[in-house]
Design a protein around this motif. Structure first.
Motif, short mmCIF file in Angstrom:
data_model
loop_
_atom_site.label_atom_id
_atom_site.label_comp_id
_atom_site.label_asym_id
_atom_site.label_seq_id
_atom_site.Cartn_x
_atom_site.Cartn_y
_atom_site.Cartn_z
N THR A 139 36.11 22.18 28.84
CA THR A 139 34.98 23.04 29.24
C THR A 139 34.96 23.23 30.75
O THR A 139 34.79 24.35 31.25
N HIS A 140 35.18 22.17 31.50
CA HIS A 140 35.12 22.28 32.96
C HIS A 140 36.35 22.97 33.54
O HIS A 140 36.27 23.58 34.61
N ILE A 141 37.48 22.88 32.86
CA ILE A 141 38.65 23.63 33.30
C ILE A 141 38.37 25.13 33.19
O ILE A 141 38.65 25.91 34.11
N ILE A 142 37.79 25.54 32.06
CA ILE A 142 37.46 26.95 31.88
C ILE A 142 36.35 27.38 32.85
O ILE A 142 36.38 28.48 33.40
N LYS A 143 35.40 26.50 33.10
CA LYS A 143 34.31 26.82 34.01
C LYS A 143 34.78 26.91 35.47
O LYS A 143 34.09 27.49 36.31
N SER A 144 35.95 26.35 35.76
CA SER A 144 36.48 26.51 37.11
C SER A 144 36.91 27.95 37.37
O SER A 144 37.19 28.32 38.52
N GLY A 145 36.95 28.76 36.33
CA GLY A 145 37.27 30.18 36.49
C GLY A 145 36.08 31.04 36.87
O GLY A 145 36.20 32.28 36.90
N GLU A 146 34.95 30.43 37.19
CA GLU A 146 33.75 31.19 37.56
C GLU A 146 33.97 32.13 38.74
O GLU A 146 33.43 33.25 38.74
N PRO A 147 34.76 31.76 39.79
CA PRO A 147 34.98 32.71 40.88
C PRO A 147 35.58 34.04 40.43
O PRO A 147 35.28 35.09 41.00
N ALA A 148 36.45 34.00 39.41
CA ALA A 148 37.04 35.25 38.91
C ALA A 148 35.96 36.16 38.34
O ALA A 148 35.96 37.38 38.59
N PHE A 149 35.03 35.60 37.60
CA PHE A 149 33.91 36.38 37.08
C PHE A 149 33.06 36.93 38.22
O PHE A 149 32.58 38.06 38.16
N SER A 150 32.88 36.12 39.25
CA SER A 150 32.05 36.55 40.38
C SER A 150 32.64 37.78 41.06
O SER A 150 31.92 38.75 41.36
N VAL A 151 33.95 37.75 41.29
CA VAL A 151 34.61 38.89 41.94
C VAL A 151 34.59 40.12 41.05
O VAL A 151 34.29 41.24 41.50
N LEU A 152 34.91 39.94 39.77
CA LEU A 152 34.99 41.08 38.86
C LEU A 152 33.62 41.72 38.64
O LEU A 152 33.50 42.95 38.63
N VAL A 153 32.59 40.91 38.47
CA VAL A 153 31.24 41.46 38.29
C VAL A 153 30.78 42.19 39.55
O VAL A 153 30.23 43.29 39.49
N SER A 154 31.02 41.57 40.69
CA SER A 154 30.61 42.20 41.95
C SER A 154 31.38 43.50 42.20
O SER A 154 30.83 44.46 42.75
N ARG A 155 32.64 43.53 41.79
CA ARG A 155 33.47 44.72 42.02
C ARG A 155 33.09 45.87 41.11
O ARG A 155 32.90 47.02 41.55
N PHE A 156 32.95 45.60 39.80
CA PHE A 156 32.78 46.69 38.84
C PHE A 156 31.32 47.03 38.55
O PHE A 156 31.01 48.16 38.16
N LEU A 157 30.41 46.09 38.73
CA LEU A 157 28.99 46.36 38.48
C LEU A 157 28.22 46.69 39.76
O LEU A 157 27.31 47.51 39.74
N LEU A 158 28.59 46.04 40.85
CA LEU A 158 27.87 46.24 42.11
C LEU A 158 28.63 47.11 43.10
O LEU A 158 28.07 47.51 44.12
N GLY A 159 29.91 47.38 42.81
CA GLY A 159 30.68 48.24 43.69
C GLY A 159 31.13 47.58 44.97
O GLY A 159 31.56 48.28 45.91
N GLU A 160 31.09 46.26 45.05
CA GLU A 160 31.52 45.57 46.26
C GLU A 160 33.05 45.51 46.31
O GLU A 160 33.72 45.48 45.28
N THR A 161 33.58 45.51 47.51
CA THR A 161 35.02 45.40 47.70
C THR A 161 35.35 44.09 48.40
O THR A 161 34.53 43.55 49.15
N PHE A 162 36.55 43.59 48.16
CA PHE A 162 36.97 42.31 48.72
C PHE A 162 38.34 42.46 49.35
O PHE A 162 39.14 43.33 48.96
N PRO A 163 38.67 41.61 50.33
CA PRO A 163 40.01 41.63 50.93
C PRO A 163 41.08 41.26 49.90
O PRO A 163 40.78 40.64 48.87
N LEU A 164 42.31 41.62 50.19
CA LEU A 164 43.41 41.36 49.28
C LEU A 164 43.57 39.87 49.01
O LEU A 164 43.90 39.46 47.88
N ALA A 165 43.30 39.03 50.02
CA ALA A 165 43.46 37.59 49.85
C ALA A 165 42.55 37.04 48.76
O ALA A 165 42.92 36.10 48.05
N VAL A 166 41.37 37.62 48.62
CA VAL A 166 40.44 37.17 47.57
C VAL A 166 41.00 37.48 46.19
O VAL A 166 40.98 36.64 45.29
N TYR A 167 41.53 38.69 46.02
CA TYR A 167 42.12 39.05 44.72
C TYR A 167 43.34 38.19 44.41
O TYR A 167 43.55 37.79 43.25
N LEU A 168 44.14 37.89 45.41
CA LEU A 168 45.32 37.06 45.19
C LEU A 168 44.94 35.64 44.78
O LEU A 168 45.64 35.00 43.99
#
Length: 390
Positions: free
Chosen positions: A188-217
């Motif tokens: 459960t905690h291994i999967i929950k360590s993927g929370e940052p990926a959800f944070s970036v994807l939600v912010s990008r596609f729902l809020l329209g925020e952009t991030f530097p390339l290093a964040v996506y990498l």
């Protein structure tokens, strides 16, 4: 040439002669202070057994006139005497943050252990989640009533703004508990360590925020590590996997709602989390009754008592108490440290939970599964670094 000599209130300096020098020169003179302690009962922090020095020359003001600003410090010290208090204050603050982190991690580990024990004997995650919130709410209400903690000043607008945060918190809490009732705590905690990926994807596609390339990498090792752990998990369960994923999404939405709606609000720290628990309890209770119900709870309770014994009651109480305490400490520490430090601390917390749960519950782990967990956690750490430095 104007002179400004700064000295302790407890000393009187005699026979001090200062000669003019170039403004770019730093001068240092020795003198012996004559301490007049008879007329002043206060104790002095200066040592009369060590010579004191005067330093230095500066140029300030519009006309760049040389001004000598003299500060006293002991011969074996490299900074003015009044700076000692600041150094001690910084050291005390570092110790305080260290205590917060150690307490936060320890409480979280204890909660996860007792929570898993309860769910193994009593597989009713909706009731378990409700009891956790109820226990924390009662603890804070008692603290406010007895004035152990100062009650927050809230109004209708505050609770209205808090409502979407509480909805997301409730979903995330229940989903995580459902996940741990079906799979190992470590998974459960291994999967929950993927929370940052959800944070970036939600912010990008729902809020329209952009991030530097290093964040996506940085998301590549997170997603890849979680995927590797999922496909190599010996006791994989789809309900448990989806519960952890839903929990990630819900907690990301909680953080977004909290940042947008709670700006400028006076309630923070443990009182903020207490209010969040109270509202989440009100939201969760009717759904817990509808999904599981008192009849299932009563039958399961008798079964658990007969199999485990009276200590089962302590398990339930412990998981409820420690759930509130670890969350309360985490919110209190967030008031004292930067978001980056908190994010790194949260990553280290997951490592401590994963390792301790594997040891205590003797969870079988394949080398490839462990590699996936390490990659995911490393990705989380990298994300925390690049997201706050870009």
């Amino acid at each position: 040439m104007s002179f400004s000599i700064k000295q302790s209130a407890l000393t009187t300096c005699t026979d001090v002669s200062i000669h003019k020098r170039s403004p770019s020169t730093i001068c240092r003179y020795s003198f012996s202070p004559a301490l007049n302690l008879r007329n002043n009962p206060r104790r002095t922090n200066l040592s009369v057994s060590k010579p004191l020095h005067i330093s230095s020359v500066e140029s300030i003001g519009k006309e760049k006139r040389p001004v000598i600003q003299c500060k006293a410090y002991e011969a074996d010290k490299s900074q003015p005497i009044e700076a000692d208090g600041k150094v001690k204050s910084e050291a005390a603050n570092r110790v305080k943050i260290g205590v917060y982190f150690a307490t936060w991690w320890a409480l979280n580990v204890v909660f996860n252990i007792y929570n898993k024990k309860v769910l193994n004997a009593y597989p009713y995650p909706w009731l378990t989640s409700t009891l956790s919130l109820a226990c924390g709410s009662l603890m804070m209400l008692f603290s406010w009533a007895t004035r152990i903690a100062e009650a927050p000043k809230t109004d209708f607008e505050f609770w209205k703004t808090l409502f979407p945060v509480a909805v997301a918190h409730t979903i995330g809490h229940v989903a995580a508990t459902v996940s741990m009732s079906k799979v190992a705590v470590s998974f459960t905690h291994i999967i929950k360590s993927g929370e940052p990926a959800f944070s970036v994807l939600v912010s990008r596609f729902l809020l329209g925020e952009t991030f530097p390339l290093a964040v996506y990498l940085s998301l590549i090792p997170i997603i890849g590590g979680c995927a590797l752990s999922a496909v190599t998990e010996l006791n994989f369960n789809m309900t448990g996997f989806m519960g952890a994923m839903i929990s990630n999404l819900a907690f990301v939405l909680r953080n977004i709602f909290s940042k947008k709606g709670m700006k400028g609000k006076s309630v923070s720290g443990m009182n903020y989390y207490a209010c969040l628990s109270l509202l989440s309890l009100v939201i969760l209770t009717p759904f817990a009754i509808a999904v599981e119900g008192p009849q299932m709870w009563a039958a399961g309770w008798e079964t658990a008592l007969s199999q485990v014994g009276p200590q089962f009651v302590w398990w339930v109480a412990a998981q409820s108490i420690f759930y509130h305490l670890y969350n309360q400490v985490s919110y209190m520490s967030l008031d004292e440290i930067s978001p980056l430090t908190f994010s790194v601390g949260n990553t280290m917390k997951r490592i401590s939970v994963i390792v301790s749960s594997i040891i205590i519950f003797h969870t079988p782990v394949q080398p490839v599964n462990a590699l996936g967990a390490a990659i995911a956690i490393l990705g989380t750490f990298l994300y925390s670094q690049v997201s706050y430095h870009t």
